[in-house]
Design a protein around this motif. Sequence first.
Motif, mmCIF file in Angstrom:
data_model
loop_
_atom_site.group_PDB
_atom_site.id
_atom_site.type_symbol
_atom_site.label_atom_id
_atom_site.label_comp_id
_atom_site.label_asym_id
_atom_site.label_seq_id
_atom_site.Cartn_x
_atom_site.Cartn_y
_atom_site.Cartn_z
ATOM 1 N N PHE A 77 0.856 -1.195 0.000
ATOM 2 C CA PHE A 77 0.000 0.000 0.000
ATOM 3 C C PHE A 77 0.888 1.240 0.000
ATOM 4 C CE2 PHE A 77 0.976 -0.767 4.425
ATOM 5 C CZ PHE A 77 1.114 0.501 4.983
ATOM 6 N N PRO A 78 0.387 2.372 -0.501
ATOM 7 C CA PRO A 78 1.187 3.600 -0.507
ATOM 8 C C PRO A 78 0.989 4.397 0.779
ATOM 9 C CG PRO A 78 -0.815 3.957 -1.754
ATOM 10 C CD PRO A 78 -0.867 2.530 -1.247
ATOM 11 N N ALA A 79 2.047 5.062 1.234
ATOM 12 C CA ALA A 79 1.972 5.956 2.386
ATOM 13 C C ALA A 79 2.789 7.203 2.088
ATOM 14 C CB ALA A 79 2.479 5.272 3.654
ATOM 15 N N ASP A 80 2.229 8.362 2.371
ATOM 16 C CA ASP A 80 2.872 9.625 2.045
ATOM 17 C C ASP A 80 3.390 10.304 3.298
ATOM 18 O OD1 ASP A 80 3.797 11.633 0.452
ATOM 19 O OD2 ASP A 80 1.862 12.160 -0.416
ATOM 20 N N SER A 81 4.147 11.377 3.110
ATOM 21 C CA SER A 81 4.742 12.098 4.231
ATOM 22 C C SER A 81 3.649 12.678 5.116
ATOM 23 C CB SER A 81 5.652 13.215 3.719
ATOM 24 O OG SER A 81 4.928 14.101 2.881
ATOM 25 N N GLY A 82 3.905 12.683 6.418
ATOM 26 C CA GLY A 82 2.945 13.203 7.379
ATOM 27 C C GLY A 82 1.922 12.197 7.838
ATOM 28 N N GLN A 83 1.922 10.989 7.265
ATOM 29 C CA GLN A 83 0.972 9.964 7.658
ATOM 30 C C GLN A 83 1.607 8.993 8.649
ATOM 31 O OE1 GLN A 83 -0.309 8.123 3.987
ATOM 32 N NE2 GLN A 83 -1.902 9.643 3.653
ATOM 33 N N ARG A 84 0.787 8.494 9.565
ATOM 34 C CA ARG A 84 1.225 7.458 10.497
ATOM 35 C C ARG A 84 0.388 6.210 10.223
ATOM 36 N NH1 ARG A 84 1.392 9.100 16.594
ATOM 37 N NH2 ARG A 84 3.268 10.165 15.840
ATOM 38 N N PRO A 85 0.926 5.272 9.416
ATOM 39 C CA PRO A 85 0.130 4.106 9.011
ATOM 40 C C PRO A 85 -0.087 3.119 10.153
ATOM 41 C CG PRO A 85 1.975 4.517 7.500
ATOM 42 C CD PRO A 85 2.225 5.320 8.732
ATOM 43 N N THR A 86 -1.261 2.508 10.119
ATOM 44 C CA THR A 86 -1.596 1.401 11.006
ATOM 45 C C THR A 86 -2.105 0.247 10.159
ATOM 46 O OG1 THR A 86 -2.152 2.812 12.895
ATOM 47 C CG2 THR A 86 -3.078 0.600 12.873
ATOM 48 N N VAL A 87 -1.505 -0.914 10.338
ATOM 49 C CA VAL A 87 -1.904 -2.112 9.599
ATOM 50 C C VAL A 87 -2.557 -3.078 10.578
ATOM 51 C CG1 VAL A 87 -1.149 -4.039 8.168
ATOM 52 C CG2 VAL A 87 -0.013 -1.813 7.975
ATOM 53 N N LYS A 88 -3.757 -3.543 10.232
ATOM 54 C CA LYS A 88 -4.473 -4.514 11.043
ATOM 55 C C LYS A 88 -4.715 -5.776 10.232
ATOM 56 C CE LYS A 88 -6.824 -1.067 13.897
ATOM 57 N NZ LYS A 88 -8.145 -0.569 14.380
ATOM 58 N N ALA A 89 -4.658 -6.903 10.899
ATOM 59 C CA ALA A 89 -4.876 -8.193 10.233
ATOM 60 C C ALA A 89 -5.731 -9.085 11.113
ATOM 61 C CB ALA A 89 -3.547 -8.877 9.931
ATOM 62 N N THR A 90 -6.568 -9.867 10.462
ATOM 63 C CA THR A 90 -7.408 -10.850 11.146
ATOM 64 C C THR A 90 -7.223 -12.202 10.471
ATOM 65 O OG1 THR A 90 -9.056 -9.164 11.711
ATOM 66 C CG2 THR A 90 -9.742 -11.465 11.845
ATOM 67 N N VAL A 91 -6.873 -13.200 11.245
ATOM 68 C CA VAL A 91 -6.669 -14.551 10.726
ATOM 69 C C VAL A 91 -7.684 -15.478 11.381
ATOM 70 C CG1 VAL A 91 -5.035 -16.431 10.405
ATOM 71 C CG2 VAL A 91 -4.206 -14.072 10.457
ATOM 72 N N LYS A 92 -8.423 -16.206 10.559
ATOM 73 C CA LYS A 92 -9.405 -17.165 11.059
ATOM 74 C C LYS A 92 -8.898 -18.570 10.781
ATOM 75 C CE LYS A 92 -13.333 -14.050 10.434
ATOM 76 N NZ LYS A 92 -14.652 -13.847 9.781
ATOM 77 N N LEU A 93 -8.823 -19.361 11.851
ATOM 78 C CA LEU A 93 -8.262 -20.705 11.776
ATOM 79 C C LEU A 93 -9.333 -21.747 12.091
ATOM 80 C CD1 LEU A 93 -5.131 -19.890 13.949
ATOM 81 C CD2 LEU A 93 -5.236 -19.846 11.476
ATOM 82 N N PRO A 94 -9.150 -22.961 11.595
ATOM 83 C CA PRO A 94 -10.067 -24.045 11.981
ATOM 84 C C PRO A 94 -9.847 -24.439 13.431
ATOM 85 C CG PRO A 94 -8.261 -24.905 10.659
ATOM 86 C CD PRO A 94 -8.125 -23.408 10.629
#
Length: 255
Positions: A77-94
């Motif tokens: 994903f792109p991120a520009d100056s002045g931004q504070r990125p947050t990445v979230k992930a959800t994993v569903k398992l059996p």
Amino acid sequence: MRTKRLLTAVGLLGLSALLTSGAAFAASGDGSEGGGGNGKGDRRADAGTSFRTATAIEQGQKGTADASTGDYLYWSFPADSGQRPTVKATVKLPESASGASGAKWRIDVYDGLRRRQPCMYGMQARPAAAGPVELACTLRTVRAWSDPWAADPLPGTYYVRLTATGLRTADLGQPVTAEVEATSKDIGGSAAVDGTLGAPLVPGTERSPAEPEDGWSSGWWTSRWIWTGAGGILAALAGVGGYTLTRGRRAVSSP
């Protein structure tokens, strides 16, 4: 006295207009929480399996994957100056994936130079469980410029890698579904620096995002413009006021 009052009124009106327009402009261009209201969250994109095949997603768009334990899943994903990125992930398992296997799911974020960027906060790794595994990583604020020896986040493409570690042979190949999303908070003038990169750190591959919707360095407006303009107006008023007072004293003291 009329001249002094007139200059003061004009200065206050100019300061008010500057603050109002600046706040409105900053609000209209604010990229905090990365496009949650433009419908991007409904779009889905499967994951790649390496840096070169990372699937491009925009901020606010959810990337998905139907994979197996042991796979390496990549998005960018792109991120520009002045931004504070947050990445979230959800994993569903059996249900069979839970237990004492010792496996952990984790997300790692890399910049355009494939340098791993540390998380300021967020649960970056968690043990595998039957329920959804929630992960998060908030990066440092992206800077417009940095010294060559520093590892500061810079404008460009960022890679998200999702994988499981500590797997046993029996744990390999179990079906999982994953979902990731990247958003950003606009930090504003407190993160502004002098200088810019010659070009953003974007690899020349078709699967990588070319640029944010508003173009690179779209966050050129910062609150520093407001305070700089306000300071200039106040300095001008102080100068005019001082000159008026000094001139009045000279007129009174003259014979």
